[in-house]
Design a protein around this motif. Structure first.
Motif, mmCIF file in Angstrom:
data_model
loop_
_atom_site.group_PDB
_atom_site.id
_atom_site.type_symbol
_atom_site.label_atom_id
_atom_site.label_comp_id
_atom_site.label_asym_id
_atom_site.label_seq_id
_atom_site.Cartn_x
_atom_site.Cartn_y
_atom_site.Cartn_z
ATOM 1 N N LEU A 160 -2.143 -33.874 19.424
ATOM 2 C CA LEU A 160 -2.249 -32.455 20.359
ATOM 3 C C LEU A 160 -3.197 -33.076 21.555
ATOM 4 O O LEU A 160 -2.822 -32.597 22.709
ATOM 5 C CB LEU A 160 -2.737 -31.426 19.575
ATOM 6 N N VAL A 161 -4.186 -33.837 21.343
ATOM 7 C CA VAL A 161 -5.164 -34.226 22.305
ATOM 8 C C VAL A 161 -4.331 -34.950 23.361
ATOM 9 O O VAL A 161 -4.398 -34.853 24.622
ATOM 10 C CB VAL A 161 -6.382 -34.952 21.742
ATOM 11 N N ASP A 162 -3.605 -36.051 23.063
ATOM 12 C CA ASP A 162 -2.958 -36.845 24.155
ATOM 13 C C ASP A 162 -1.847 -35.928 24.802
ATOM 14 O O ASP A 162 -1.508 -36.354 25.887
ATOM 15 C CB ASP A 162 -2.196 -37.960 23.318
ATOM 16 N N LEU A 163 -1.300 -35.029 24.101
ATOM 17 C CA LEU A 163 -0.081 -34.299 24.689
ATOM 18 C C LEU A 163 -0.829 -33.287 26.091
ATOM 19 O O LEU A 163 -0.533 -33.328 27.024
ATOM 20 C CB LEU A 163 0.429 -33.240 23.743
ATOM 21 N N TRP A 164 -1.921 -32.681 25.681
ATOM 22 C CA TRP A 164 -2.661 -31.845 26.600
ATOM 23 C C TRP A 164 -3.276 -32.692 27.695
ATOM 24 O O TRP A 164 -3.396 -32.352 28.724
ATOM 25 C CB TRP A 164 -3.867 -31.042 25.722
ATOM 26 N N PRO A 180 -3.153 -43.132 29.308
ATOM 27 C CA PRO A 180 -3.455 -43.838 27.891
ATOM 28 C C PRO A 180 -3.916 -42.522 26.997
ATOM 29 O O PRO A 180 -4.520 -41.635 27.191
ATOM 30 C CB PRO A 180 -4.483 -44.477 28.411
ATOM 31 N N SER A 181 -3.771 -43.201 25.581
ATOM 32 C CA SER A 181 -4.364 -42.263 24.589
ATOM 33 C C SER A 181 -5.837 -42.035 24.663
ATOM 34 O O SER A 181 -6.828 -42.773 24.929
ATOM 35 C CB SER A 181 -3.834 -42.864 23.267
ATOM 36 N N LEU A 182 -6.513 -40.920 24.234
ATOM 37 C CA LEU A 182 -7.638 -40.757 24.180
ATOM 38 C C LEU A 182 -8.402 -40.872 22.568
ATOM 39 O O LEU A 182 -9.298 -40.459 22.247
ATOM 40 C CB LEU A 182 -8.064 -39.247 24.333
ATOM 41 N N ASP A 183 -7.566 -41.584 21.891
ATOM 42 C CA ASP A 183 -7.845 -42.057 20.599
ATOM 43 C C ASP A 183 -9.513 -42.413 20.403
ATOM 44 O O ASP A 183 -10.037 -42.354 19.721
ATOM 45 C CB ASP A 183 -6.913 -42.701 19.701
#
Length: 284
Positions: A160-164, A180-183
């Protein structure tokens, strides 16, 4: 003839750029926030941008006094430079035949760079966005009740974070760039979420601190959930969490959006500077 006594050193390696600007970041953490966080991201993942470049501006004694970055396809970013230094760099790059989509950063130097670029290349220019830089001198406070509560994102929230995050960037830049991902931000406890009635409704993230300063960004509430104060809640709570961690907070906001500027001002953020983004076009 150059208008300043400064020189420009081109750097093409992220780790070398990080080392080159370390002292300047420590002295000017707010001005260098974007360069510091983007450079750090490129050290961790060199594939984020193709052909990134940095220019270290040094004075007559050899001290680094300014910093400029270009991460295609973005405009050149002038983090710190004088007006004359900006003009001289524009002249240097124009004479080298470099292609640039635009320039952004400090208002005065960016405008000077653009004027020199247009004069030398015959390109057109237009103001794409004007941005205010805000810092947070005291603990944030939301002056109204926001339904719901704050929590930090965890590994189950990454999708969800990466989608938003992608939707946030698409809204600002237009579609076309995959972010890029916020992982890593999630793992480091730097992504905040707001929940209401068991539903995640808003997010924001904090950049890794540089010189003790973190930049709050990626503030996103789905359009159908806006107007309820969720973004205010998550920004204030995440800012407070970073203050508690010993970091100072800053953020950028579009000056054409009076709503967000009023919200951040009411929360306790104060406007301390301006930036501008100028797009270049084909020869008129």
């Amino acid at each position: 003839m150059p208008r300043s006594s400064s020189t420009f050193t081109l750097v093409t390696d992220a780790a070398a750029a990080r080392a080159r600007f370390a002292d300047l970041v420590a002295r000017e953490p707010e001005a260098l926030s974007v360069i510091a966080s983007v450079t750090e991201g490129l050290v961790a993942d060199p594939s984020r941008y193709a052909g990134p470049r940095w220019w270290a501006v040094t004075d007559a004694s050899g001290e680094v006094v300014g910093a400029v970055m270009h991460t295609p396809p973005h405009p050149v970013h002038i983090a710190l430079a004088t007006v004359d230094e900006a003009r001289d760099l524009a002249a240097l790059l124009a004479d080298q035949g470099v292609a640039l989509p635009g320039v952004g950063g400090q208002r005065g130097p960016a405008e000077a760079f653009a004027a020199e670029w247009v004069a030398r290349t015959g390109a057109t220019s237009r103001v794409a966005m004007e941005v205010g830089r805000y810092d947070l001198p005291a603990r944030p406070h939301v002056p109204f009740v926001v339904s719901g509560s704050f929590r930090l994102a965890d590994g189950t929230d990454i999708e969800l974070v990466d989608l938003w995050h992608q939707q946030f960037v698409d809204a600002i830049e237009g579609q076309g760039r995959v972010v890029p991902s916020l992982d890593r931000h999630v793992a480091d406890g730097r992504v905040g979420l707001w929940e209401d009635a068991g539903r995640t409704v808003s997010m924001a993230y904090a950049s890794p601190a540089s010189g003790g300063v973190t930049r709050i960004s990626g503030v996103w509430t789905p359009p159908e959930l806006r107007g309820r104060g969720y973004a205010s809640g998550v920004v204030a709570a995440l800012s407070a969490a970073r203050l508690d961690a010993g970091e100072a907070c800053m953020l950028y906001t579009d000056l054409a959006n009076p709503t967000s500027n009023a919200i951040y001002g009411a929360m306790g953020y104060r406007r301390v500077g301006d930036s501008i983004s100028i797009a270049f076009g084909e020869r008129a």
